[in-house]
Write an enzyme that holds these catalytic residues in place. Structure first.
Site, mmCIF file in Angstrom:
data_model
loop_
_atom_site.group_PDB
_atom_site.id
_atom_site.type_symbol
_atom_site.label_atom_id
_atom_site.label_comp_id
_atom_site.label_asym_id
_atom_site.label_seq_id
_atom_site.Cartn_x
_atom_site.Cartn_y
_atom_site.Cartn_z
ATOM 1 N N GLU A 218 -7.789 -5.681 -8.987
ATOM 2 C CA GLU A 218 -6.898 -5.890 -10.116
ATOM 3 C C GLU A 218 -5.683 -6.614 -9.549
ATOM 4 O O GLU A 218 -5.111 -6.166 -8.546
ATOM 5 C CB GLU A 218 -6.443 -4.562 -10.732
ATOM 6 C CG GLU A 218 -5.562 -4.810 -11.951
ATOM 7 C CD GLU A 218 -4.874 -3.558 -12.497
ATOM 8 O OE1 GLU A 218 -4.899 -2.513 -11.822
ATOM 9 O OE2 GLU A 218 -4.310 -3.641 -13.606
ATOM 10 N N LYS B 273 -1.351 1.523 -4.207
ATOM 11 C CA LYS B 273 -0.595 0.375 -4.701
ATOM 12 C C LYS B 273 0.720 0.815 -5.310
ATOM 13 O O LYS B 273 1.714 0.118 -5.220
ATOM 14 C CB LYS B 273 -1.429 -0.370 -5.744
ATOM 15 C CG LYS B 273 -2.248 -1.475 -5.122
ATOM 16 C CD LYS B 273 -2.663 -2.469 -6.175
ATOM 17 C CE LYS B 273 -3.960 -3.119 -5.769
ATOM 18 N NZ LYS B 273 -4.614 -3.779 -6.897
ATOM 19 N N ARG C 16 -12.800 6.044 0.013
ATOM 20 C CA ARG C 16 -11.812 5.028 0.328
ATOM 21 C C ARG C 16 -11.248 5.299 1.716
ATOM 22 O O ARG C 16 -11.416 6.392 2.261
ATOM 23 C CB ARG C 16 -10.722 4.995 -0.727
ATOM 24 C CG ARG C 16 -9.956 6.297 -0.843
ATOM 25 C CD ARG C 16 -8.812 6.269 -1.878
ATOM 26 N NE ARG C 16 -8.416 4.960 -2.303
ATOM 27 C CZ ARG C 16 -8.312 4.584 -3.573
ATOM 28 N NH1 ARG C 16 -8.604 5.434 -4.522
ATOM 29 N NH2 ARG C 16 -7.911 3.379 -3.884
#
Length: 574
Positions: free
Chosen positions: A44, A280, A270
RNA sequence: UGGGGGAUAGUUCAACGGUAGAACUGCGGACUCUGACUCCGUCAAUCUAGGUUCGAAUCCUAGUCCCCCAGCCA
């Protein structure tokens, strides 16, 4: 001959880089379930890529390469409120820098908005989606909790015509943000909360970086992702663990919509690193809050930050290969990353001498005004790297920490009366110490042995230390930036109060460093080793007046480690 | 006290019913004109309890612990 591996007793060398995802891909290929593997990296564009993304990038592009398939770069740009063109550009740059190529396969979820819209209408026509007028709070309240089922919306049973009309008017921009949403008619009592009539479309009257103002409604991740995969013919859609319970939804859309292919989603853990936060949200706040200089601050775990710091892409790729892929949550020791960085740098970085914290040395028996050139190799393990000349003279600089007036037992650098070697030059002996009013050592008086030119004594005597140095008159000044972990705890708190764990000493500025002239040839981001100190690279802040170097990483320092151990022992021993 | 996942050396990953192995770290040593690099050696693990089996990290049963989910974020 087929049993060679077994015979050699070395089965581990057989399949480097195997993991459960590759096992699945291989099985699908072998069984003919897919003809060619197609993966995608779907960022994104709401921030810069970090080393956690590198794991996904290396996996997706790596699998495509290894199995003769292809990997798409697809921007998951379904939320214009958060997304910006700057991030799109940065992401492309970073993926390329990491060494991957998507060829012609650059896509945007926003390219599919019209098709996605059509599928939403299909769902409405099939009675599988409805427009909900409840407020956000009402929707939340009626969703139930983890242990209690939700309640059906009072708008759940609208007619197809009414839903279609309302949805079209949503698209036309007739309603304000948040007034209505399109929801899937799934199961409000499902134990899986993602199935409690998930939102498919929301009204967002915001300009989109790519579609401008043409859309007033935007699809949610759940409604966009799988169908985008299907449009592109993705075979293996790899994501992280938290999407595991979205998979039923993913599969439900693929099964119930007239999509061109049937992709499958697989989940992996992850990446987490000690002393590092890879979210983020946190990284964005670090930048916006001015805690760092920007997304590419060399202290940041972003790809851009690591690049600016001097970390080679090869090191990142190798690191990702080493940590493997699995489904268990884990936190990788940052030391493992440091190891791969040093390993990559050691191979290629040219060697130079630089004194970071200078201490003046006067060679009393070396003639004033005289100088000479000495040979120094550029890389000890690579003769092809050649050599350069360095100037020796009466006044030199050595590293402050290479001298101790009263040395502890295991210190074998310079101290009064001891003899050491100046690399590529001569043996010197300390004969005197000059101090200032405060009692600090400001200058050393030494003598050199002319017979040891080049660094070896004809009489065969040895020294215990070889030190780096520069000639005072011939060296050039530079600023050196030393980076330490951004957080002072191996497990910094998350998004809530990460600020409390910020390391106030994450940046050390050394303004008085002196370099041998050859060090000034450095190019931005090209690694160089300052001998006995570490790996460095020229920073883009360099100007005509000022050289600026970043320390990528220090050399391993077993002496410093021993000292630290002794200190700890003394403390503990009391 | 819903749903979905996961547990193997200090860390990360292998072992896919048949000798628990690697890398990093740690420790010890060799080498060295970088206290680097390199090399050698070494410590170190199957969450627990039952069961199946000639044989279980792997299969079964029951537990324990950890992670994720209640955005109109992704």
């Amino acid at each position: 001959m087929a049993s060679d591996d077994k015979a050699s007793g070395n089965p581990t060398a057989a399949e480097p880089g195997r993991d459960f995802i590759r096992d699945i891909v291989k099985a699908d290929l072998d069984a003919g379930r897919v003809a060619q593997v197609v993966t995608r990296f779907p960022p994104e564009p709401n921030g810069y890529l970090h080393i956690g993304h590198a794991k996904s990038i290396c996996l997706n592009f790596g699998i495509a390469e290894e199995f003769g398939g292809r990997c798409h770069l697809r921007f998951d740009d379904t939320n214009p409120v958060k997304e910006e063109q700057e991030y799109i550009d940065a992401i492309e740059r970073d993926v390329r820098w990491l060494g991957f190529d998507w060829g012609q396969h650059l896509y945007y979820a926003s390219d599919y908005f019209e098709r996605l819209y059509g599928w939403a209408e299909d769902l409405i026509r099939k009675g599988q989606a409805y427009v909900d007028d409840q407020s956000q709070d009402e929707i939340r309240a009626n969703r139930g909790t983890l242990t209690e089922p939700g309640k059906n919306s009072p708008f759940r049973d609208r007619t197809v015509d009414e839903n279609l009309d309302l949805f079209r008017r949503m698209r036309a921009g007739e309603f304000p943000n948040g007034a209505r949403v399109l929801r899937a008619k799934a199961d409000m009592s499902s134990g899986n909360i993602n199935l409690r009539d998930p939102v498919l479309y929301r009204i967002l009257n915001a300009p989109h970086p790519r579609t401008g103002t043409t859309w007033k409604i935007y699809p949610s991740y759940d409604f966009a992702h799988g169908q985008s995969d299907a449009i592109e013919g993705i075979t293996h859609s790899i994501c992280t663990l938290e999407f595991e319970d979205h998979r039923p939804l993913y599969d439900w859309f693929i099964a119930n919509l007239d999509v061109p292919s049937t992709p499958h989603q697989y989940e992996m853990a992850r990446l987490n690193l000690t002393y590092t936060l890879l979210s983020k949200r946190v990284l964005t706040e670090l930048v916006r809050g001015g805690h760092v200089g920007g997304w590419d601050d060399p202290r940041m775990p972003t790809i851009a930050g690591l690049r600016r710091r001097g970390v080679p892409a090869e090191a990142i790729r190798d690191f990702i290969k080493r940590i493997g892929v699995a489904k268990a949550n884990s936190v990788v020791d940052a030391g493992m990353f440091e190891f791969t960085v040093r390993e990559a740098l050691n191979k290629t970085a040219l060697r130079r001498m630089a004194v970071l914290r200078p201490l003046k040395v006067v060679i009393e028996n070396y003639p004033e005004g005289q100088s000479e050139e000495l040979d120094a190799v550029n890389h000890p393990d690579d003769a092809a790297a050649g050599s350069r000349k360095i100037k020796f003279s009466r006044e030199l600089y050595i590293e402050q920490e290479d001298f101790m007036e009263v040395p502890p037992k295991k210190f074998f650098r310079l101290s009064p009366g001891t003899e050491v070697r100046l690399r590529y030059a001569y043996f010197i002996k300390c004969t005197g110490v000059v101090k200032n009013a405060a009692g600090e050592v400001t200058e050393l008086r030494c003598t050199y042995d002319p017979a040891t030119k080049g660094g070896n004594a004809p009489d065969g005597r040895k020294v215990k230390a070889t030190m780096h140095w520069v000639s005072a008159a011939h060296s050039i000044p530079a600023e050196v930036r030393i980076y330490n972990p951004l957080f002072n705890r191996p497990d910094p708190s998350g998004a809530e109060n990460f600020a409390a764990d910020l390391n106030p000493n994450s940046l050390e500025l050394l303004t008085g460093a002196r370099l041998e002239p050859a060090a000034a040839d450095a190019k931005i981001e090209t690694p160089v080793q300052f001998e006995r100190q570490g790996y460095f690279c020229l920073d883009r802040d360099t100007t005509a007046e000022k050289l600026v170097f970043n320390r990528t990483i220090g050399l391993r320092d077993s002496f410093a480690k021993d000292v630290a151990k002794d200190v700890a022992k003394e403390k503990a021993g009391g």
